[in-house]
Design a protein around this motif. Structure first.
Motif, mmCIF file in Angstrom:
data_model
loop_
_atom_site.group_PDB
_atom_site.id
_atom_site.type_symbol
_atom_site.label_atom_id
_atom_site.label_comp_id
_atom_site.label_asym_id
_atom_site.label_seq_id
_atom_site.Cartn_x
_atom_site.Cartn_y
_atom_site.Cartn_z
ATOM 1 N N MET A 1 0.851 -1.160 0.000
ATOM 2 C CA MET A 1 0.000 0.000 0.000
ATOM 3 C C MET A 1 0.905 1.234 0.000
ATOM 4 S SD MET A 1 -2.820 1.069 2.848
ATOM 5 C CE MET A 1 -3.515 -0.547 2.860
ATOM 6 N N SER A 2 0.599 2.190 -0.825
ATOM 7 C CA SER A 2 1.384 3.421 -0.912
ATOM 8 C C SER A 2 0.500 4.638 -0.713
ATOM 9 C CB SER A 2 2.060 3.543 -2.279
ATOM 10 O OG SER A 2 3.023 2.544 -2.439
ATOM 11 N N VAL A 3 1.121 5.698 -0.226
ATOM 12 C CA VAL A 3 0.421 6.970 -0.152
ATOM 13 C C VAL A 3 0.217 7.448 -1.577
ATOM 14 C CG1 VAL A 3 0.624 9.370 0.571
ATOM 15 C CG2 VAL A 3 1.379 7.560 2.099
ATOM 16 N N PRO A 4 -1.000 7.766 -1.993
ATOM 17 C CA PRO A 4 -1.229 8.200 -3.360
ATOM 18 C C PRO A 4 -0.420 9.450 -3.686
ATOM 19 C CG PRO A 4 -3.304 7.805 -2.228
ATOM 20 C CD PRO A 4 -2.214 7.728 -1.208
ATOM 21 N N ALA A 5 0.194 9.431 -4.829
ATOM 22 C CA ALA A 5 0.975 10.584 -5.275
ATOM 23 C C ALA A 5 0.425 11.054 -6.602
ATOM 24 C CB ALA A 5 2.443 10.216 -5.417
ATOM 25 N N ALA A 6 0.065 12.293 -6.688
ATOM 26 C CA ALA A 6 -0.437 12.864 -7.937
ATOM 27 C C ALA A 6 0.718 13.091 -8.892
ATOM 28 C CB ALA A 6 -1.151 14.182 -7.651
ATOM 29 N N GLY A 7 0.432 13.143 -10.165
ATOM 30 C CA GLY A 7 1.469 13.365 -11.155
ATOM 31 C C GLY A 7 2.197 14.675 -10.940
ATOM 32 N N ASP A 8 1.521 15.655 -10.381
ATOM 33 C CA ASP A 8 2.142 16.949 -10.164
ATOM 34 C C ASP A 8 2.574 17.132 -8.710
ATOM 35 O OD1 ASP A 8 -0.367 17.114 -9.067
ATOM 36 O OD2 ASP A 8 -0.803 19.106 -9.878
ATOM 37 N N ALA A 9 2.710 16.019 -7.961
ATOM 38 C CA ALA A 9 3.112 16.103 -6.559
ATOM 39 C C ALA A 9 4.470 16.770 -6.441
ATOM 40 C CB ALA A 9 3.149 14.716 -5.936
ATOM 41 N N ALA A 10 4.593 17.613 -5.447
ATOM 42 C CA ALA A 10 5.837 18.356 -5.229
ATOM 43 C C ALA A 10 6.813 17.531 -4.415
ATOM 44 C CB ALA A 10 5.517 19.662 -4.515
ATOM 45 N N LEU A 11 8.088 17.830 -4.595
ATOM 46 C CA LEU A 11 9.141 17.233 -3.786
ATOM 47 C C LEU A 11 9.458 18.177 -2.642
ATOM 48 C CD1 LEU A 11 11.708 15.840 -6.387
ATOM 49 C CD2 LEU A 11 10.206 14.546 -4.883
ATOM 50 N N HIS A 12 9.616 17.634 -1.450
ATOM 51 C CA HIS A 12 9.920 18.420 -0.267
ATOM 52 C C HIS A 12 11.171 17.873 0.392
ATOM 53 C CE1 HIS A 12 5.989 20.179 -0.740
ATOM 54 N NE2 HIS A 12 5.543 18.951 -0.916
ATOM 55 N N ALA A 13 12.134 18.742 0.657
ATOM 56 C CA ALA A 13 13.373 18.308 1.288
ATOM 57 C C ALA A 13 13.065 17.717 2.656
ATOM 58 C CB ALA A 13 14.339 19.474 1.417
ATOM 59 N N LEU A 14 13.636 16.557 2.922
ATOM 60 C CA LEU A 14 13.441 15.880 4.197
ATOM 61 C C LEU A 14 14.702 15.960 5.052
ATOM 62 C CD1 LEU A 14 11.911 14.072 6.157
ATOM 63 C CD2 LEU A 14 12.632 12.121 4.783
ATOM 64 N N CYS A 15 15.850 15.574 4.473
ATOM 65 C CA CYS A 15 17.093 15.573 5.240
ATOM 66 C C CYS A 15 18.273 15.463 4.287
ATOM 67 C CB CYS A 15 17.119 14.417 6.240
ATOM 68 S SG CYS A 15 17.090 12.768 5.501
ATOM 69 N N ASN A 16 19.453 15.672 4.815
ATOM 70 C CA ASN A 16 20.661 15.402 4.045
ATOM 71 C C ASN A 16 20.840 13.896 3.942
ATOM 72 O OD1 ASN A 16 21.785 18.074 3.537
ATOM 73 N ND2 ASN A 16 22.026 18.195 5.757
ATOM 74 N N SER A 17 21.377 13.420 2.861
ATOM 75 C CA SER A 17 21.592 11.987 2.672
ATOM 76 C C SER A 17 22.392 11.386 3.821
ATOM 77 C CB SER A 17 22.315 11.734 1.346
ATOM 78 O OG SER A 17 21.478 12.076 0.264
ATOM 79 N N ARG A 18 23.377 12.110 4.308
ATOM 80 C CA ARG A 18 24.241 11.584 5.383
ATOM 81 C C ARG A 18 23.497 11.393 6.702
ATOM 82 N NH1 ARG A 18 25.866 16.921 4.723
ATOM 83 N NH2 ARG A 18 25.440 18.223 6.527
ATOM 84 N N ASP A 19 22.279 11.972 6.834
ATOM 85 C CA ASP A 19 21.498 11.803 8.062
ATOM 86 C C ASP A 19 20.890 10.406 8.186
ATOM 87 O OD1 ASP A 19 22.040 14.443 8.733
ATOM 88 O OD2 ASP A 19 20.169 15.186 7.866
ATOM 89 N N LEU A 20 20.847 9.666 7.087
ATOM 90 C CA LEU A 20 20.306 8.307 7.092
ATOM 91 C C LEU A 20 21.445 7.312 6.912
ATOM 92 C CD1 LEU A 20 17.183 8.742 4.780
ATOM 93 C CD2 LEU A 20 17.224 8.625 7.284
ATOM 94 N N THR A 21 21.660 6.461 7.900
ATOM 95 C CA THR A 21 22.701 5.436 7.810
ATOM 96 C C THR A 21 22.046 4.060 7.811
ATOM 97 O OG1 THR A 21 22.986 5.385 10.210
ATOM 98 C CG2 THR A 21 24.428 6.869 8.966
ATOM 99 N N ASP A 22 22.641 3.121 7.114
ATOM 100 C CA ASP A 22 22.097 1.763 7.032
ATOM 101 C C ASP A 22 21.829 1.197 8.422
ATOM 102 O OD1 ASP A 22 21.738 1.168 4.340
ATOM 103 O OD2 ASP A 22 23.817 0.567 4.063
#
Length: 128
Positions: A1-22
Protein backbone atom coordinates in the motif's frame (compact mmCIF):
# COMPACT_ATOMS: atom_id res chain seq x y z
CA UNK A 1 0.00 0.00 0.00
CA UNK A 2 1.38 3.42 -0.91
CA UNK A 3 0.42 6.97 -0.15
CA UNK A 4 -1.23 8.20 -3.36
CA UNK A 5 0.97 10.58 -5.28
CA UNK A 6 -0.44 12.86 -7.94
CA UNK A 7 1.47 13.36 -11.16
CA UNK A 8 2.14 16.95 -10.16
CA UNK A 9 3.11 16.10 -6.56
CA UNK A 10 5.84 18.36 -5.23
CA UNK A 11 9.14 17.23 -3.79
CA UNK A 12 9.92 18.42 -0.27
CA UNK A 13 13.37 18.31 1.29
CA UNK A 14 13.44 15.88 4.20
CA UNK A 15 17.09 15.57 5.24
CA UNK A 16 20.66 15.40 4.04
CA UNK A 17 21.59 11.99 2.67
CA UNK A 18 24.24 11.58 5.38
CA UNK A 19 21.50 11.80 8.06
CA UNK A 20 20.31 8.31 7.09
CA UNK A 21 22.70 5.44 7.81
CA UNK A 22 22.10 1.76 7.03
CA UNK A 23 20.20 0.20 9.92
CA UNK A 24 20.46 3.44 11.92
CA UNK A 25 18.07 5.94 13.39
CA UNK A 26 15.14 7.23 11.38
CA UNK A 27 14.32 10.78 10.39
CA UNK A 28 10.73 11.58 11.42
CA UNK A 29 8.33 13.83 9.51
CA UNK A 30 4.60 14.51 9.20
CA UNK A 31 2.35 13.76 6.23
CA UNK A 32 -1.31 14.10 5.41
CA UNK A 33 -2.91 10.68 4.99
CA UNK A 34 -6.63 9.93 4.79
CA UNK A 35 -7.42 13.46 5.95
CA UNK A 36 -5.24 13.22 9.07
CA UNK A 37 -1.80 14.44 10.05
CA UNK A 38 0.30 11.33 10.61
CA UNK A 39 3.88 10.72 11.70
CA UNK A 40 6.12 9.09 9.16
CA UNK A 41 9.76 8.01 9.19
CA UNK A 42 12.59 7.61 6.72
CA UNK A 43 15.34 5.01 7.07
CA UNK A 44 18.21 3.73 4.96
CA UNK A 45 18.54 0.04 4.16
CA UNK A 46 21.18 -1.50 1.90
CA UNK A 47 22.14 1.94 0.62
CA UNK A 48 18.66 3.11 -0.33
CA UNK A 49 16.29 5.43 1.55
CA UNK A 50 12.77 4.23 2.35
CA UNK A 51 9.88 5.90 4.17
CA UNK A 52 6.66 4.69 5.79
CA UNK A 53 3.82 5.93 7.94
CA UNK A 54 4.72 5.32 11.58
CA UNK A 55 1.72 3.06 11.94
CA UNK A 56 1.78 -0.68 12.62
CA UNK A 57 -0.30 -2.74 10.18
CA UNK A 58 -1.75 -4.74 13.11
CA UNK A 59 -3.18 -1.82 15.10
CA UNK A 60 -2.67 1.79 14.05
CA UNK A 61 -0.10 2.65 16.74
CA UNK A 62 3.34 4.20 16.35
CA UNK A 63 6.03 1.54 16.05
CA UNK A 64 9.32 2.97 17.33
CA UNK A 65 10.60 1.34 20.52
CA UNK A 66 12.58 4.47 21.34
CA UNK A 67 12.27 7.80 19.53
CA UNK A 68 13.29 7.29 15.88
CA UNK A 69 14.44 3.68 16.42
CA UNK A 70 12.72 1.08 14.27
CA UNK A 71 15.43 -1.46 13.39
CA UNK A 72 16.12 -4.57 15.44
CA UNK A 73 19.62 -5.08 16.87
CA UNK A 74 20.84 -6.70 13.64
CA UNK A 75 19.72 -3.77 11.46
CA UNK A 76 17.86 -6.29 9.28
CA UNK A 77 14.19 -5.82 10.30
CA UNK A 78 11.81 -3.03 11.25
CA UNK A 79 9.96 -3.88 14.47
CA UNK A 80 6.75 -2.75 16.10
CA UNK A 81 7.59 -2.23 19.77
CA UNK A 82 3.99 -2.76 20.87
CA UNK A 83 3.00 -5.86 18.93
CA UNK A 84 6.27 -7.47 17.85
CA UNK A 85 5.35 -7.36 14.16
CA UNK A 86 8.39 -7.62 11.86
CA UNK A 87 8.64 -5.78 8.53
CA UNK A 88 10.99 -5.77 5.55
CA UNK A 89 12.84 -2.42 5.54
CA UNK A 90 12.84 -2.10 1.74
CA UNK A 91 9.22 -3.05 1.01
CA UNK A 92 7.31 -2.66 4.29
CA UNK A 93 5.95 -6.21 3.86
CA UNK A 94 5.05 -8.01 7.09
CA UNK A 95 7.32 -10.99 7.70
CA UNK A 96 6.16 -12.09 11.13
CA UNK A 97 4.07 -11.34 14.16
CA UNK A 98 0.56 -9.94 14.22
CA UNK A 99 -0.10 -7.74 11.21
CA UNK A 100 -2.60 -7.33 8.42
CA UNK A 101 -0.82 -6.31 5.27
CA UNK A 102 2.26 -4.15 5.24
CA UNK A 103 3.40 -0.66 6.10
CA UNK A 104 2.17 2.32 4.07
CA UNK A 105 5.09 3.39 1.86
CA UNK A 106 5.89 7.03 1.11
CA UNK A 107 7.67 7.91 -2.10
CA UNK A 108 11.22 9.24 -1.66
CA UNK A 109 13.79 10.60 -4.07
CA UNK A 110 17.47 11.08 -3.33
CA UNK A 111 19.62 13.43 -5.39
CA UNK A 112 22.57 15.75 -4.88
CA UNK A 113 23.01 14.71 -1.24
CA UNK A 114 19.39 15.42 -0.24
CA UNK A 115 16.48 13.06 0.45
CA UNK A 116 13.07 14.40 -0.65
CA UNK A 117 9.55 13.08 -0.14
CA UNK A 118 6.63 13.51 -2.51
CA UNK A 119 3.38 15.03 -1.37
CA UNK A 120 0.88 17.58 -2.53
CA UNK A 121 0.54 19.07 0.96
CA UNK A 122 3.67 19.48 3.08
CA UNK A 123 2.78 19.75 6.74
CA UNK A 124 6.13 20.20 8.43
CA UNK A 125 8.85 21.69 6.25
CA UNK A 126 12.24 20.56 7.45
CA UNK A 127 15.12 22.99 7.78
CA UNK A 128 18.66 21.63 7.69
Amino acid sequence: MSVPAAGDAALHALCNSRDLTDGGMAVPFDVSYAGQTCRAFAIRYRGHPHAYLNRCAHVAMEMDWQPDRFFDDSGRWLLCATHGAVYEPDTGACKGGPCRGGLVKIDLKESDGVVHWRSQYPLCPVEF
